[in-house]
Design an enzyme around this catalytic site. Sequence first.
Site, short mmCIF file in Angstrom:
data_model
loop_
_atom_site.label_atom_id
_atom_site.label_comp_id
_atom_site.label_asym_id
_atom_site.label_seq_id
_atom_site.Cartn_x
_atom_site.Cartn_y
_atom_site.Cartn_z
CD GLU A 29 4.99 5.99 3.35
OE1 GLU A 29 4.51 5.14 3.84
OE2 GLU A 29 5.89 5.66 2.47
CG ASN A 74 6.83 2.43 -1.34
OD1 ASN A 74 7.01 1.83 -0.39
ND2 ASN A 74 5.77 2.80 -1.71
CG ASN A 174 9.03 -0.15 3.52
OD1 ASN A 174 8.63 0.03 3.66
ND2 ASN A 174 8.62 0.95 1.69
CD GLU A 175 6.50 -2.55 0.71
OE1 GLU A 175 6.40 -2.21 -0.03
OE2 GLU A 175 5.33 -3.39 1.64
CE1 TYR A 246 -1.07 -2.04 4.24
CE2 TYR A 246 0.67 -2.09 3.13
CZ TYR A 246 0.09 -2.26 3.77
OH TYR A 246 1.14 -1.18 4.88
CD GLU A 294 4.68 -0.33 5.22
OE1 GLU A 294 3.36 -0.68 4.16
OE2 GLU A 294 5.83 -0.50 4.88
CD GLN A 351 0.88 4.89 6.58
OE1 GLN A 351 0.85 6.23 6.71
NE2 GLN A 351 1.51 4.32 4.94
O1 AHR Z 1 1.56 1.77 3.62
C1 AHR Z 1 1.63 2.44 2.36
C2 AHR Z 1 2.37 1.78 1.27
O2 AHR Z 1 2.62 0.13 1.44
C3 AHR Z 1 3.93 2.32 2.04
O3 AHR Z 1 4.16 3.26 1.62
C4 AHR Z 1 5.14 0.79 1.90
O4 AHR Z 1 5.63 0.50 2.44
C5 AHR Z 1 3.94 -0.12 1.36
O5 AHR Z 1 3.86 -0.89 0.02
#
Ligand code: AHR
Length: 501
Positions: A29, A74, A174-175, A246, A294, A351
């Site tokens: 990103e 994001n 994205n999201e 995450y 992700e 990432q």
């Molecule tokens: O990877 C960091 C961020 O986490 C990304 O930009 C977003 O898609 C997620 O919330």
Amino acid sequence: MSPSTARIDIDTNRVISAISPVLFSGFAEHMGRCIYEGIYDPKSPHADERGLRKDVLAALRELNFRAMRYPGGNFLSGYRWQDGVGPRDQRPRRRDLAWQSIETNQFGTNEFMEFCKAINTEPMMAVNMGTATIQDAANLVEYCNAPVGTQYADLRASHGYKDAYGVKYWCLGNEMDGPWQIGHLEAEEYGRKAREAAKMMRWHDPSIQLISCGSSSSGMPTYPEWDRVVLEHCWDKIEYHSMHYYAGNTENDTGSFLALSAEFESFVDTLSGVLRYVKAKQRSKHDVYLSWDEWNVWYKAREASDMQGNWTEAPHLIEEVYNLEDALVAAQWMNVFLRKSDVLKITCLAQIVNVIAPILTTTNAMLKQSIFYPIALYSNLATGHALDVSVSAPQYETAKFGTMPLLDVSASYDEASNRHAIFIVNRSQTESLPVEITWQAGKPSQITAAHQVAGTDPKAFNTFENPNQVVSKSIAAPKLDGNRTTMVVPPLSFTALEAAL
Ligand code: AHR
């Protein structure tokens, strides 16, 4: 077998699924120092003539990512792709509202394609569904994939890239379920917009594969209703539906943290159920698969100050430091990828450099973090088919998931190359565990190599000064005795065995 011995039974005919060629992929990103100072750093003594970091490229090649998702995240939802193409001195400097940083646009679509070529990975482009239009999305497909002769393909050629790139994988935003997202939409609104974007994009290139935005995590209040609504709108227009997650150990409960594969499996199971429901409801013959695009451990560098760049270029954002227990969670995540490979076809580590990443850089140096080692082992060794392995192991109690087995296991077998791999995590923080592996069918002729990431301190981590605290080591390969082998796996360990039939 004594009660404290674990048993793994393998039958190379007991197959879960072919492992998708893009199962082990990555995500880059425009955030913090992932692109700038990570991948692209013309001021570094390690930069090549294009400004790409040669040391980083070499490490990324070791990680063997099959596809690379780009440019966000994001960041994507405020990005004008047109800013990042054409002569560099004419590209605008912009305020990136997602990360409150300055985006110089010195790296854009064409530089990304060169980067992908350099690490031998497939580009997986994402289109802005926040501030941009479906026309912008379609124009980007034309820019990347159309033969010269029309406006955006000719624009690409005028930038020095006559040949179309043939980008196959495209993420529709994205999201978009997240209120933090620039241009956040309700499920109905996103579903309609994504569907219309998909139509236009595919009219430009019928060969592309499209990925809709799924829930940003299983903790979202709209999960899994968001997924149902989006899928009902987009079903016949997409090939994949995304999921993000995450993991963290904020409560410092290592026992539960090391059992997180239970949570990962249940996230996939729920979304598989939604996929089946929508397919049945639509009386469809079409299949949609999951793209976990992700995933990573991320909780230490999660203060507001870790996420705001104070309007600077390449700020140090979310530079998570990874320890041994994080590496063991990453290994279990990849076990789940193999065990769920019938429905999970893409996963992207979020990432790849500096930002929640296996690799950290300074201008002069590069460091491999603990998670680097299991990721490299899976992406290089797990090929062919994922096997349905039977595991029986002693159990332990966790606060979050109740009783859990001490072992977490997956395996693969590639008939074409005669490569067989077994991946074993020992979750115990204190106990070595004798393991007996029996091949019910497909007995190997030899266990050719064994690799291990292990330690006594779950919080141990690598630093630039001390880079070998948590690394993968070659250990003696266990000997076969007929169709069996035995070995002892140490506490807090990940072991990968390579075998040939
Ligand atoms: O990877 C960091 C961020 O986490 C990304 O930009 C977003 O898609 C997620 O919330």
